[in-house]
Design a protein around this motif. Sequence first.
Motif, PDB file in Angstrom:
ATOM      1  N   SER A 135      50.814  37.313  -1.465  1.00  0.00           N
ATOM      2  CA  SER A 135      50.063  38.381  -0.810  1.00  0.00           C
ATOM      3  C   SER A 135      49.443  37.939   0.504  1.00  0.00           C
ATOM      4  O   SER A 135      49.713  38.525   1.550  1.00  0.00           O
ATOM      5  N   CYS A 136      48.625  36.900   0.493  1.00  0.00           N
ATOM      6  CA  CYS A 136      47.892  36.513   1.711  1.00  0.00           C
ATOM      7  C   CYS A 136      48.576  35.404   2.490  1.00  0.00           C
ATOM      8  O   CYS A 136      48.182  35.103   3.608  1.00  0.00           O
ATOM      9  N   CYS A 152      43.289  35.989  -4.268  1.00  0.00           N
ATOM     10  CA  CYS A 152      43.892  37.319  -4.427  1.00  0.00           C
ATOM     11  C   CYS A 152      43.842  37.777  -5.883  1.00  0.00           C
ATOM     12  O   CYS A 152      43.764  38.982  -6.161  1.00  0.00           O
ATOM     13  N   HIS A 158      46.305  44.982  -1.255  1.00  0.00           N
ATOM     14  CA  HIS A 158      47.750  44.932  -1.067  1.00  0.00           C
ATOM     15  C   HIS A 158      48.420  46.018  -1.906  1.00  0.00           C
ATOM     16  O   HIS A 158      49.337  46.711  -1.433  1.00  0.00           O
ATOM     17  N   ARG A 178      48.420  32.256   2.154  1.00  0.00           N
ATOM     18  CA  ARG A 178      47.768  30.950   2.210  1.00  0.00           C
ATOM     19  C   ARG A 178      48.548  29.979   1.332  1.00  0.00           C
ATOM     20  O   ARG A 178      49.197  30.378   0.359  1.00  0.00           O
ATOM     21  N   PRO A 233      50.996  39.917   5.655  1.00  0.00           N
ATOM     22  CA  PRO A 233      49.616  39.739   5.170  1.00  0.00           C
ATOM     23  C   PRO A 233      48.609  40.266   6.182  1.00  0.00           C
ATOM     24  O   PRO A 233      48.843  40.232   7.370  1.00  0.00           O
ATOM     25  N   LYS A 261      44.922  39.931   7.994  1.00  0.00           N
ATOM     26  CA  LYS A 261      44.012  38.824   8.284  1.00  0.00           C
ATOM     27  C   LYS A 261      42.727  38.974   7.506  1.00  0.00           C
ATOM     28  O   LYS A 261      42.092  38.012   7.118  1.00  0.00           O
ATOM     29  N   ARG A 262      42.330  40.191   7.242  1.00  0.00           N
ATOM     30  CA  ARG A 262      41.166  40.447   6.389  1.00  0.00           C
ATOM     31  C   ARG A 262      41.461  41.696   5.578  1.00  0.00           C
ATOM     32  O   ARG A 262      42.302  42.517   5.967  1.00  0.00           O
ATOM     33  N   TRP A 293      44.530  33.504   8.771  1.00  0.00           N
ATOM     34  CA  TRP A 293      43.142  33.613   8.311  1.00  0.00           C
ATOM     35  C   TRP A 293      42.230  32.628   9.036  1.00  0.00           C
ATOM     36  O   TRP A 293      41.041  32.566   8.764  1.00  0.00           O
ATOM     37  N   THR A 311      42.300  27.752  -1.932  1.00  0.00           N
ATOM     38  CA  THR A 311      42.373  29.019  -2.692  1.00  0.00           C
ATOM     39  C   THR A 311      41.842  28.905  -4.124  1.00  0.00           C
ATOM     40  O   THR A 311      41.949  29.853  -4.889  1.00  0.00           O
TER      41      THR A 311
END
Length: 327
Positions: A160-161, A186, A275, A163, A319, A321-322, A143, A170
């Motif tokens: 999910s992402c 998320c 997701h 991070r 994941p 990136k966007r 990200w 977050t």
Amino acid sequence: MITPNHLCPTCSKPILAGSTITALNQTWHADCFRCAGCGKPIGPVSYLVRDDRPYHAACYHDRFSPRCAGCGRPIVGTFTTAQGKTWHPEHFLCAGGREPINGRSFHEHEGKAYCDEHYWQKFGKRCAIGGEILKGAYQINAWGDTYCAEHSAGLAECYSCHRFICERLTRGGVRYDDGHSVCNRCRQTAIDTAAQGQPALMQVRKALARLGLEIGPAETPLRLVDQQELNRRSTKSYSKQPTGMACHHTLTRNGQIVERQVEAILILSGLPREHFAAVAAHELMHIYLFMNAFPTWSRWSKKASVNWPSICGSSSRIPQKRPIGWP
């Protein structure tokens, strides 16, 4: 008798009693000893010489001395060389604070000089976890978040992402009983119940149908489950932590398949909407293959040149990136 040594080098007239100047190993009428720059008499003041010609100090520096890149005036005395130019020390300024750099180390950015402090303040990357400026080695995630290894050590990753979960990056997150964690970014669109997920599942199903991937009249019940149930029910050795699963079976009569039924689509609870949609599309494709009686993996494994596990396996955890768009 007057000899050539008694003649003024400028006017060639005899030098008689009166005001004279001895310079450059010669004697001159005082009014004839003139600056080669401005043409005015030099008089008794000091002068500078170039190519055996005298100059007022000001005229000499105006013609021959380097000019300051800051003010444009000739440099007399000490100077600073930087960026391929010369400067009065007081005119070589930090573009960030506008104060003289004065021999300190500096950095260049887009043709401008910055002292160490202002450079890092303006252009340095900051640790997304701790907030301090990163001057040494750092890591960067998909990200674009930068962080130091020291602050990332021991932090949970968002399932999910991916991070690192912390307040600054977050805004925190939650840990589920099955051990997986989801960050609060998320969690903003997280689907926790089948009632939340069923409309999204049907929306993805309609989108696939518009692409020609029509499942038909089969129902696709949805169940939101934890990681333990998915792990327990998974038969795929290459999928360590499946995110979704399509459960179905066939009814046979006299050894012939007479009906294909979908039991349910299982999806991990707590995934963000994007997701969830990606997993739903993956599992609906399994249903499409099943309902249309596509050959199984075991029959294709020896002939197929494609990587079928990537097509028919459980949903991945890669994941984005966007957020990906979906209908």
